[in-house]
Structure formats: C-alpha cells, structure tokens
Design a protein around this motif. Structure first.
Motif, PDB file in Angstrom:
ATOM      1  N   LYS A 144       0.546  -1.588  -0.177  1.00  0.00           N
ATOM      2  CA  LYS A 144       0.396  -0.039   0.348  1.00  0.00           C
ATOM      3  C   LYS A 144       1.416   1.877  -0.144  1.00  0.00           C
ATOM      4  CE  LYS A 144      -2.692  -0.626   2.997  1.00  0.00           C
ATOM      5  NZ  LYS A 144      -3.834  -0.541   4.782  1.00  0.00           N
ATOM      6  N   ALA A 145       0.356   2.204  -0.289  1.00  0.00           N
ATOM      7  CA  ALA A 145       1.472   3.278  -1.329  1.00  0.00           C
ATOM      8  C   ALA A 145       0.353   4.353  -1.532  1.00  0.00           C
ATOM      9  CB  ALA A 145       2.492   2.621  -2.301  1.00  0.00           C
ATOM     10  N   ILE A 146       0.632   5.634  -1.148  1.00  0.00           N
ATOM     11  CA  ILE A 146       0.669   6.853  -2.580  1.00  0.00           C
ATOM     12  C   ILE A 146       1.696   7.538  -3.631  1.00  0.00           C
ATOM     13  CG2 ILE A 146      -0.514   7.981  -0.545  1.00  0.00           C
ATOM     14  CD1 ILE A 146       1.296   9.996  -0.160  1.00  0.00           C
ATOM     15  N   TYR A 147       0.963   6.991  -4.885  1.00  0.00           N
ATOM     16  CA  TYR A 147       0.903   7.670  -6.075  1.00  0.00           C
ATOM     17  C   TYR A 147       1.196   9.150  -5.976  1.00  0.00           C
ATOM     18  CZ  TYR A 147       2.859   7.928 -11.168  1.00  0.00           C
ATOM     19  OH  TYR A 147       3.459   8.013 -11.844  1.00  0.00           O
ATOM     20  N   VAL A 148       2.577   9.810  -5.961  1.00  0.00           N
ATOM     21  CA  VAL A 148       2.523  10.567  -6.498  1.00  0.00           C
ATOM     22  C   VAL A 148       2.997  11.818  -7.435  1.00  0.00           C
ATOM     23  CG1 VAL A 148       3.247  13.276  -5.167  1.00  0.00           C
ATOM     24  CG2 VAL A 148       2.207  11.107  -3.580  1.00  0.00           C
ATOM     25  N   GLU A 149       1.585  12.438  -8.104  1.00  0.00           N
ATOM     26  CA  GLU A 149       2.124  12.665  -9.083  1.00  0.00           C
ATOM     27  C   GLU A 149       2.963  14.182  -8.656  1.00  0.00           C
ATOM     28  OE1 GLU A 149       2.528  12.472 -12.421  1.00  0.00           O
ATOM     29  OE2 GLU A 149       1.811  10.098 -12.356  1.00  0.00           O
ATOM     30  N   HIS A 161       3.589   3.426   9.657  1.00  0.00           N
ATOM     31  CA  HIS A 161       2.285   4.241  10.036  1.00  0.00           C
ATOM     32  C   HIS A 161       1.590   4.720   9.727  1.00  0.00           C
ATOM     33  CE1 HIS A 161       4.365   3.377  13.841  1.00  0.00           C
ATOM     34  NE2 HIS A 161       5.960   4.128  13.928  1.00  0.00           N
ATOM     35  N   PHE A 162       1.241   4.594   8.119  1.00  0.00           N
ATOM     36  CA  PHE A 162       0.722   4.284   6.609  1.00  0.00           C
ATOM     37  C   PHE A 162      -0.630   5.684   7.485  1.00  0.00           C
ATOM     38  CE2 PHE A 162      -1.141   3.594   2.670  1.00  0.00           C
ATOM     39  CZ  PHE A 162      -0.308   4.478   1.601  1.00  0.00           C
ATOM     40  N   ASP A 163      -1.609   4.773   7.757  1.00  0.00           N
ATOM     41  CA  ASP A 163      -2.523   5.461   8.586  1.00  0.00           C
ATOM     42  C   ASP A 163      -2.577   6.795   8.529  1.00  0.00           C
ATOM     43  OD1 ASP A 163      -4.461   3.678   7.100  1.00  0.00           O
ATOM     44  OD2 ASP A 163      -4.410   2.456   9.188  1.00  0.00           O
ATOM     45  N   GLN A 164      -1.054   7.310  10.091  1.00  0.00           N
ATOM     46  CA  GLN A 164      -0.919   8.568   9.926  1.00  0.00           C
ATOM     47  C   GLN A 164      -0.333   9.023   9.258  1.00  0.00           C
ATOM     48  OE1 GLN A 164       1.523   8.457  13.519  1.00  0.00           O
ATOM     49  NE2 GLN A 164       1.892  10.069  14.103  1.00  0.00           N
ATOM     50  N   LEU A 166      -0.954   9.365   5.629  1.00  0.00           N
ATOM     51  CA  LEU A 166      -1.734   9.777   4.473  1.00  0.00           C
ATOM     52  C   LEU A 166      -2.462  10.565   5.120  1.00  0.00           C
ATOM     53  CD1 LEU A 166      -4.035   6.174   3.203  1.00  0.00           C
ATOM     54  CD2 LEU A 166      -1.813   8.061   2.193  1.00  0.00           C
ATOM     55  N   LYS A 167      -3.067  10.585   6.762  1.00  0.00           N
ATOM     56  CA  LYS A 167      -3.149  11.505   7.391  1.00  0.00           C
ATOM     57  C   LYS A 167      -2.809  13.136   6.985  1.00  0.00           C
ATOM     58  CE  LYS A 167      -5.919  13.967  11.357  1.00  0.00           C
ATOM     59  NZ  LYS A 167      -5.478  13.851  13.183  1.00  0.00           N
ATOM     60  N   SER A 168      -1.453  12.376   7.419  1.00  0.00           N
ATOM     61  CA  SER A 168      -0.715  14.082   7.698  1.00  0.00           C
ATOM     62  C   SER A 168      -0.412  14.768   6.051  1.00  0.00           C
ATOM     63  CB  SER A 168       0.888  13.774   7.768  1.00  0.00           C
ATOM     64  OG  SER A 168       1.544  14.542   7.700  1.00  0.00           O
ATOM     65  N   PHE A 169      -0.235  13.993   4.874  1.00  0.00           N
ATOM     66  CA  PHE A 169      -0.084  14.163   3.272  1.00  0.00           C
ATOM     67  C   PHE A 169      -1.317  14.906   3.324  1.00  0.00           C
ATOM     68  CE2 PHE A 169      -0.230  13.688  -0.712  1.00  0.00           C
ATOM     69  CZ  PHE A 169       1.636  14.235  -1.314  1.00  0.00           C
ATOM     70  N   SER A 170      -2.268  14.577   3.400  1.00  0.00           N
ATOM     71  CA  SER A 170      -3.490  15.164   2.533  1.00  0.00           C
ATOM     72  C   SER A 170      -3.866  16.387   3.298  1.00  0.00           C
ATOM     73  CB  SER A 170      -4.552  13.867   3.155  1.00  0.00           C
ATOM     74  OG  SER A 170      -4.985  12.558   2.630  1.00  0.00           O
ATOM     75  N   GLU A 171      -3.154  16.551   4.697  1.00  0.00           N
ATOM     76  CA  GLU A 171      -3.555  17.792   5.415  1.00  0.00           C
ATOM     77  C   GLU A 171      -2.435  18.951   5.371  1.00  0.00           C
ATOM     78  OE1 GLU A 171      -3.180  17.381   9.767  1.00  0.00           O
ATOM     79  OE2 GLU A 171      -5.623  15.547   9.393  1.00  0.00           O
ATOM     80  N   ASN A 172      -1.472  18.396   5.406  1.00  0.00           N
ATOM     81  CA  ASN A 172       0.005  19.616   4.245  1.00  0.00           C
ATOM     82  C   ASN A 172       0.397  19.490   3.265  1.00  0.00           C
ATOM     83  OD1 ASN A 172       0.860  20.541   7.591  1.00  0.00           O
ATOM     84  ND2 ASN A 172       1.061  17.874   7.898  1.00  0.00           N
ATOM     85  N   ILE A 173      -0.184  18.333   2.254  1.00  0.00           N
ATOM     86  CA  ILE A 173       0.584  18.452   0.884  1.00  0.00           C
ATOM     87  C   ILE A 173      -0.715  18.853   0.179  1.00  0.00           C
ATOM     88  CG2 ILE A 173       2.443  17.953  -0.621  1.00  0.00           C
ATOM     89  CD1 ILE A 173       3.307  18.997   1.846  1.00  0.00           C
ATOM     90  N   LYS A 174      -1.817  17.680   0.360  1.00  0.00           N
ATOM     91  CA  LYS A 174      -2.435  16.986  -1.398  1.00  0.00           C
ATOM     92  C   LYS A 174      -3.741  16.134  -0.775  1.00  0.00           C
ATOM     93  CE  LYS A 174      -1.362  19.840  -5.833  1.00  0.00           C
ATOM     94  NZ  LYS A 174      -1.833  21.719  -5.062  1.00  0.00           N
TER      95      LYS A 174
END
Length: 177
Positions: A144-149, A161-164, A166-174
């Motif tokens: 499981k990962a995120i694909y970032v363009e 700590h993938f779920d944490q 994801l949350k941090s990425f969504s809140e701070n980046i995109k």
C-alpha cells in the motif's frame, strides 16, 4: 512529522548470513594471529577484509534504512533516499496529485526493475522503473502506498505508520484521491 521504515523490515536472512560470514573471517584471523606468529601478515589482511566487509554489510542493511525517510511539515514534503541519491523537497505547488494505490492489485504501478537503490523483501528505497514504463522515486514498505505526481519524477511513498502518514500528507500537502 518524520516517517521512516522500521529497521526490522530490512533485516533478512541474507543480512545474517553475510554478517556471520564476516565474523567468521575475523574470528579465524584473530585465531591465526594469536596461534601462528609466522602467519601474522596474512591474519592482518584477513582482519582488514573482514572488518571492511562487516562495515559494508552494516551500512547497507542498517545505516541506509535508518537515514532514509520522509518529512512532512508546513506545506513541504522532504524525501531522503540515500541509495537512490535523492534528497529533495517538494512544496504543495510542485505536487500535482496524490492517489492511493496497491502495487499488487494495480499492476501499472508494480515495480519492474531497480535503476538505483535498495530492495529487500518488502523494503524498497531508491529509483525504480514501473510496469507502466515510468521511473519513480520509491520509498515503500509493503504494497500500500500513495502515487504522487509531481512536476518532476513521480513518487511512490509507503512508510511505516501509513494511516498517520496519509492523514498528515492530506492535511499538509494535497488531498489524496
């Protein structure tokens, strides 16, 4: 926030076999040095080779995973992939999109080959060629990962700590799709 991959994820049987082999070489050299004075030159060479081999093994299997990582703070994503020779910082403006993926069920994101980096069991760090033909900077432990363009090279990120993450990425980046 800093995200890493556990050092235990990178330990594998190859690490233990190589490390025991290096210790056997050093042990044999020490025994030869103490027991056979006429072979001390050979024993010293074996100790140097065994020591160098031990340092190389520890560097590849322990140090590289420890200094690799992702930092997310204040609209910035910093990526450290020492074996991929990547130390880059992306801002929210240079990140175009982020998609949740699973490299086992979405074959276009599967790893085809390694360009430069480290790959041990589920641990992958460096630059890899994907099945869809693109090269991506990869920091992954599992499937499981995120694909970032980005405006440059795409990223595949899946630290511990993938779920944490994801949350941090969504809140701070995109926001993640």
């Amino acid at each position: 926030m800093n995200y890493f991959i556990s050092i235990l994820s990178s330990f594998n049987p190859l690490f233990f076999v190589l490390f025991v082999l290096a210790l056997v070489i050093i042990g044999k050299a020490i025994f030869t040095f103490k027991s056979f004075p006429e072979l001390r030159g050979k024993a010293i060479r074996e100790m140097v080779v065994g020591g160098f081999f031990s340092i190389l093994i520890l560097g590849l299997f322990v140090v590289v995973p420890l200094i690799s990582g992702i930092t997310i703070k204040n609209n910035e994503l910093s990526l450290r992939l020492p074996s991929g020779m990547t130390f880059v910082t992306y801002t929210g403006d240079t990140v175009l999109s982020a998609t949740l993926i699973d490299i086992e069920t979405q074959p276009q994101y599967a790893i085809k080959s390694k360009v430069v980096g480290t790959e041990m069991r589920n641990y992958r760090e460096g630059i890899f060629k994907l099945e869809n033909g693109t090269e991506a900077q990869v920091f992954l432990n599992g499937t499981k990962a995120i694909y970032v363009e980005t405006t440059g090279t795409p990223l595949i990120l899946g630290p511990d700590h993938f779920d944490q993450f994801l949350k941090s990425f969504s809140e701070n980046i995109k926001p993640i799709q």
